[in-house]
Design a protein around this motif. Sequence first.
Motif, PDB file in Angstrom:
ATOM      1  N   ALA A  26     -11.172  57.539  -4.481  1.00  0.00           N
ATOM      2  CA  ALA A  26     -10.177  56.514  -4.806  1.00  0.00           C
ATOM      3  C   ALA A  26     -10.527  55.176  -4.173  1.00  0.00           C
ATOM      4  O   ALA A  26     -10.340  54.120  -4.791  1.00  0.00           O
ATOM      5  CB  ALA A  26      -8.793  56.972  -4.350  1.00  0.00           C
ATOM      6  N   VAL A  27     -11.049  55.196  -2.934  1.00  0.00           N
ATOM      7  CA  VAL A  27     -11.358  53.949  -2.254  1.00  0.00           C
ATOM      8  C   VAL A  27     -12.475  53.198  -2.971  1.00  0.00           C
ATOM      9  O   VAL A  27     -12.464  51.959  -3.044  1.00  0.00           O
ATOM     10  CB  VAL A  27     -11.715  54.217  -0.771  1.00  0.00           C
ATOM     11  N   ALA A  28     -13.435  53.912  -3.531  1.00  0.00           N
ATOM     12  CA  ALA A  28     -14.512  53.264  -4.282  1.00  0.00           C
ATOM     13  C   ALA A  28     -13.997  52.706  -5.597  1.00  0.00           C
ATOM     14  O   ALA A  28     -14.344  51.580  -5.985  1.00  0.00           O
ATOM     15  CB  ALA A  28     -15.645  54.256  -4.528  1.00  0.00           C
ATOM     16  N   ARG A  29     -13.163  53.478  -6.305  1.00  0.00           N
ATOM     17  CA  ARG A  29     -12.626  53.001  -7.584  1.00  0.00           C
ATOM     18  C   ARG A  29     -11.759  51.761  -7.406  1.00  0.00           C
ATOM     19  O   ARG A  29     -11.716  50.896  -8.278  1.00  0.00           O
ATOM     20  CB  ARG A  29     -11.815  54.108  -8.255  1.00  0.00           C
ATOM     21  N   ALA A  30     -11.080  51.669  -6.259  1.00  0.00           N
ATOM     22  CA  ALA A  30     -10.204  50.527  -6.002  1.00  0.00           C
ATOM     23  C   ALA A  30     -10.967  49.303  -5.513  1.00  0.00           C
ATOM     24  O   ALA A  30     -10.353  48.243  -5.331  1.00  0.00           O
ATOM     25  CB  ALA A  30      -9.149  50.927  -4.966  1.00  0.00           C
ATOM     26  N   GLY A  31     -12.265  49.418  -5.311  1.00  0.00           N
ATOM     27  CA  GLY A  31     -13.035  48.300  -4.774  1.00  0.00           C
ATOM     28  C   GLY A  31     -12.575  47.920  -3.384  1.00  0.00           C
ATOM     29  O   GLY A  31     -12.588  46.743  -3.013  1.00  0.00           O
ATOM     30  N   ALA A  32     -12.162  48.924  -2.599  1.00  0.00           N
ATOM     31  CA  ALA A  32     -11.552  48.674  -1.293  1.00  0.00           C
ATOM     32  C   ALA A  32     -12.528  48.784  -0.134  1.00  0.00           C
ATOM     33  O   ALA A  32     -12.128  48.602   1.014  1.00  0.00           O
ATOM     34  CB  ALA A  32     -10.385  49.635  -1.087  1.00  0.00           C
ATOM     35  N   ALA A  33     -13.790  49.094  -0.405  1.00  0.00           N
ATOM     36  CA  ALA A  33     -14.766  49.255   0.680  1.00  0.00           C
ATOM     37  C   ALA A  33     -16.154  48.872   0.189  1.00  0.00           C
ATOM     38  O   ALA A  33     -16.447  48.932  -1.007  1.00  0.00           O
ATOM     39  CB  ALA A  33     -14.768  50.698   1.196  1.00  0.00           C
ATOM     40  N   ASP A  34     -16.991  48.485   1.138  1.00  0.00           N
ATOM     41  CA  ASP A  34     -18.378  48.145   0.840  1.00  0.00           C
ATOM     42  C   ASP A  34     -19.323  49.298   1.123  1.00  0.00           C
ATOM     43  O   ASP A  34     -20.427  49.346   0.587  1.00  0.00           O
ATOM     44  CB  ASP A  34     -18.802  46.933   1.684  1.00  0.00           C
ATOM     45  N   LEU A  35     -18.902  50.217   1.978  1.00  0.00           N
ATOM     46  CA  LEU A  35     -19.700  51.400   2.257  1.00  0.00           C
ATOM     47  C   LEU A  35     -18.783  52.525   2.717  1.00  0.00           C
ATOM     48  O   LEU A  35     -17.633  52.301   3.105  1.00  0.00           O
ATOM     49  CB  LEU A  35     -20.802  51.136   3.288  1.00  0.00           C
ATOM     50  N   LEU A  36     -19.303  53.746   2.639  1.00  0.00           N
ATOM     51  CA  LEU A  36     -18.550  54.936   3.009  1.00  0.00           C
ATOM     52  C   LEU A  36     -19.087  55.513   4.302  1.00  0.00           C
ATOM     53  O   LEU A  36     -20.299  55.541   4.528  1.00  0.00           O
ATOM     54  CB  LEU A  36     -18.657  56.007   1.920  1.00  0.00           C
ATOM     55  N   VAL A  37     -18.174  55.988   5.145  1.00  0.00           N
ATOM     56  CA  VAL A  37     -18.542  56.791   6.314  1.00  0.00           C
ATOM     57  C   VAL A  37     -18.275  58.243   5.935  1.00  0.00           C
ATOM     58  O   VAL A  37     -17.146  58.609   5.600  1.00  0.00           O
ATOM     59  CB  VAL A  37     -17.718  56.386   7.544  1.00  0.00           C
ATOM     60  N   VAL A  38     -19.302  59.060   5.948  1.00  0.00           N
ATOM     61  CA  VAL A  38     -19.154  60.448   5.509  1.00  0.00           C
ATOM     62  C   VAL A  38     -19.463  61.387   6.671  1.00  0.00           C
ATOM     63  O   VAL A  38     -20.405  61.172   7.435  1.00  0.00           O
ATOM     64  CB  VAL A  38     -20.059  60.765   4.291  1.00  0.00           C
ATOM     65  N   LYS A  39     -18.642  62.422   6.788  1.00  0.00           N
ATOM     66  CA  LYS A  39     -18.783  63.414   7.855  1.00  0.00           C
ATOM     67  C   LYS A  39     -18.859  64.784   7.212  1.00  0.00           C
ATOM     68  O   LYS A  39     -18.016  65.143   6.384  1.00  0.00           O
ATOM     69  CB  LYS A  39     -17.610  63.320   8.824  1.00  0.00           C
ATOM     70  N   VAL A  40     -19.852  65.547   7.584  1.00  0.00           N
ATOM     71  CA  VAL A  40     -20.168  66.770   6.857  1.00  0.00           C
ATOM     72  C   VAL A  40     -19.064  67.810   6.966  1.00  0.00           C
ATOM     73  O   VAL A  40     -18.752  68.495   5.982  1.00  0.00           O
ATOM     74  CB  VAL A  40     -21.535  67.324   7.321  1.00  0.00           C
ATOM     75  N   GLN A  41     -18.451  67.948   8.127  1.00  0.00           N
ATOM     76  CA  GLN A  41     -17.419  68.984   8.265  1.00  0.00           C
ATOM     77  C   GLN A  41     -16.157  68.654   7.459  1.00  0.00           C
ATOM     78  O   GLN A  41     -15.710  69.477   6.642  1.00  0.00           O
ATOM     79  CB  GLN A  41     -17.080  69.212   9.739  1.00  0.00           C
ATOM     80  N   PRO A  42     -15.544  67.480   7.630  1.00  0.00           N
ATOM     81  CA  PRO A  42     -14.328  67.201   6.877  1.00  0.00           C
ATOM     82  C   PRO A  42     -14.526  67.195   5.363  1.00  0.00           C
ATOM     83  O   PRO A  42     -13.576  67.455   4.611  1.00  0.00           O
ATOM     84  CB  PRO A  42     -13.907  65.816   7.376  1.00  0.00           C
TER      85      PRO A  42
END
Length: 324
Positions: free
Chosen positions: A201-217
């Motif tokens: 959703a955050v990408a579709r909304a144009g609300a961020a320039d990059l993602l922080v991704v964590k493998v466990q969550p």
Amino acid sequence: MVPDVEELLDGAHVVRLPLAARFRGLTEREAMLVHGPRGWAEFSPFVEYGDAEAASWLAAAIDAGWGDPAPVLRERIPVNATLPAVPMERIAEVLARFDGTRTVKIKVADAGETLADDVARVREVRRILGPEGRIRLDANGGWNVDQAEHAAHALAPFDLEYLEQPCATVPELAELRERLHDWQLPIAADESVRKADDPLAVARAGAADLLVVKVQPLGGVTRALRIVAEAGLPAVVSSAIDTSVGLAMGARLAAALPELDVDCGLGTAALLAADVTGDPLTPAGGHIEVRPVEPDLALLAAHAAPPERVAWWRDRLRRAHAHL
């Protein structure tokens, strides 16, 4: 295929590790380690998380210990230092634990701290790093839009790489990103990805320039890679104060990303005062290796959680398993 509960619990260990600096109000970190045919894996959702959310963390452990291995496109991962909201006199000491890192992620908007405290801490980190170092800030959603904009103004002189999760919601991030459009200050989304029902959703909304991704969550390497690919945004892999077993899982995600242009938040073994292995994944020359981690049985015993906590974690795994 999901292994049954008894297979997951067979040979599982629960540890309680002391932290070198208080983090998120914690002075100790509990984690459960499980062993599958592919090796060791970690299940360590924070204790306040509900069973449905914890199920994603269990899915990641199953992916690591029982799933098919992801491709390895790089053998070392560049990492950043992570600075909790420590007193000023401890900043240099904490940063010294992260050998050779060129980037520091500073926790801001912490409970009980003021913007003036954050500015002083960032100023000191910039002094230590010099002009070539990189500084990124993580507010963990602690500001509203006006507070975040005000903080961005106050902290602009320190040449920030990006702001991570300055506000809690996707609409707030979108509004802040619009307000800061001419500043060229990127916004990174963390909780809006890993704690969201819809991580795209955050990408579709144009609300961020990059993602922080964590493998466990995010439920494991396979699912995290799919989210990054569908979002179409650059990604930085981070951790949640994992043991070196959990950090090895994060390193495998970072190693499998088609592109990796920023330092990752996978150096946090440096914030542990003890680990489950004698060869921990602490930063060396600003990197950690992509390799399996084999726990040391003596360390597992030395840092074993009390019996009542072991029982709590075993029950928690059973409850999370029911959600898969």
